[in-house]
Design a protein around this motif. Structure first.
Motif: not given
Lengths: 84, 269
Positions: B19, B28-30, B36, B80, B84-89, B91
């Motif tokens: 932090k 940080r949250r992504r 990290r 899925d 409906l795939l989450n973009p974050t993983p 990216i």
């Protein structure tokens, strides 16, 4: 409505990995993007998935996205009005 | 022109809270676990987030990239049914996520490259820095390597018999390099070689002109836990040997049936 608002807050925290934020910290009427939670376009895609996966709600018209995505409350209202 | 080690940091040496190193919670949250780990190591290596400003090159190396996110994305594809795939993983699963994230922390638009070449990845990154220094484009360069361990990777490679002599490891190492000798220089990269064949222990010293006083580090002998970029960790051990008085240290990297690499470090003269 109140229950959906609470669920949505929990989904947002979990799926968007909002660190050190509790459901109580989120103002249901505050803007999600820009000010407020400060979400961005990638988060918008995640929210679309939250609506589809958890409530079976699809945004059929992209023009209506902006008012629907304004706050947790507007999202909840859209779910209530469009849930199958 | 040469290539000089100004600072080197391993993830185990990072003591500052993420932090503090990455103050923006929105960034940080992504960041997944490996991001990290690697970004924290990089920021600590350059002496804090402001240290990114003066970098002329950010060069990263990885064997697997952001493996957990790649696995998460592929699991989503299956569960899925490709919908409906989450973009974050997705990216985050790209190999150059760490290099890009370091640059984005301070909007540093310098040369940014990521090498993904199994056990040669770190040496390729180091060679890039070496050639940039030779071409007069060096300056201040951050070179780093990272790999993470996941349960499924461990199980798959266990079935392949890869953990008979070693355990599955993970880690990140970042090294701050300069093309000019500075007061802070602690070692010089003298040579990076990619021999076409394995070299026997008896022949290494003769081939690379090592005397009895010089140190030869074999990656598979220096650690019990291995991963594709383990040679970066052995490189850090070599820098420590130089700090403690060795005049020349050779890092010999050969494992998993790939052709070897050789990196030679020398003391500052």
């Amino acid at each position: 409505m109140e229950q959906i608002i609470q669920e949505l807050k929990e989904h947002l925290i979990e799926e968007l990995n909002l660190e050190e934020i509790t459901p109580e910290d989120i103002d249901a009427e505050a803007p999600l993007f820009g000010d407020g939670l400060g979400l961005d376009s990638i988060d918008a895609l995640e929210i679309i998935l939250i609506l589809e996966k958890n409530y079976g709600v699809k945004l059929s018209n992209s023009a209506e996205a902006k008012p629907v995505f304004y706050s947790v409350k507007t999202l909840a209202e859209y779910i209530v009005n469009n849930r199958k | 022109m040469g290539l000089y080690v100004s600072n080197i940091t391993s993830d185990s040496q990072v003591v500052t809270d993420v932090k503090v190193l990455v103050p923006d919670a929105g960034v940080r949250r992504r960041m997944s676990r490996v991001i990290r780990m690697a970004v924290s190591t990089a920021v600590e290596c350059v002496g804090g987030i402001e240290g990114i400003d003066g970098l002329d090159a950010i060069i990263t190396a990885t064997g697997y990239g952001c493996l957990a996110d790649s696995e998460r994305f592929l699991r989503n594809v299956i569960s899925d049914k490709e919908d409906l795939l989450n973009p974050t993983p997705f990216i985050q699963s790209t190999f150059n996520t760490v290099g890009g994230q370091i640059a984005l922390l301070r909007h540093n638009h310098c040369y940014n490259m990521t090498y993904v070449n199994r056990i040669h990845s770190f040496e390729d990154a180091l060679l890039d820095a070496f050639m940039r220094a030779e071409d007069g484009e060096g300056g201040r360069m951050l070179v780093g390597a990272f790999d993470e361990r996941t349960d499924s990777q461990y199980e798959i490679m266990k079935r392949m018999g890869l953990w008979r002599k070693h355990d599955c490891g993970e880690g990140s190492v970042f090294v701050l390099l300069t093309s000019q000798k500075e007061d802070s220089s602690i070692a010089e990269v003298l040579e990076i070689d990619f021999p076409s064949d394995s070299i026997g222990e008896q022949d290494i010293a003769q081939r690379y002109g090592c005397s009895d006083d010089d140190v030869i580090l074999y990656n598979v002998c220096c650690t019990m836990e291995i991963y594709p970029t383990i040679s970066a960790s052995v490189f850090a051990q070599a820098v420590e040997k130089i700090k403690k008085g060795a005049s020349k240290v050779l890092v010999y990297n050969e494992m998993w049936g790939m052709t070897p690499t050789v990196v030679i470090l020398g003391c500052i003269v």
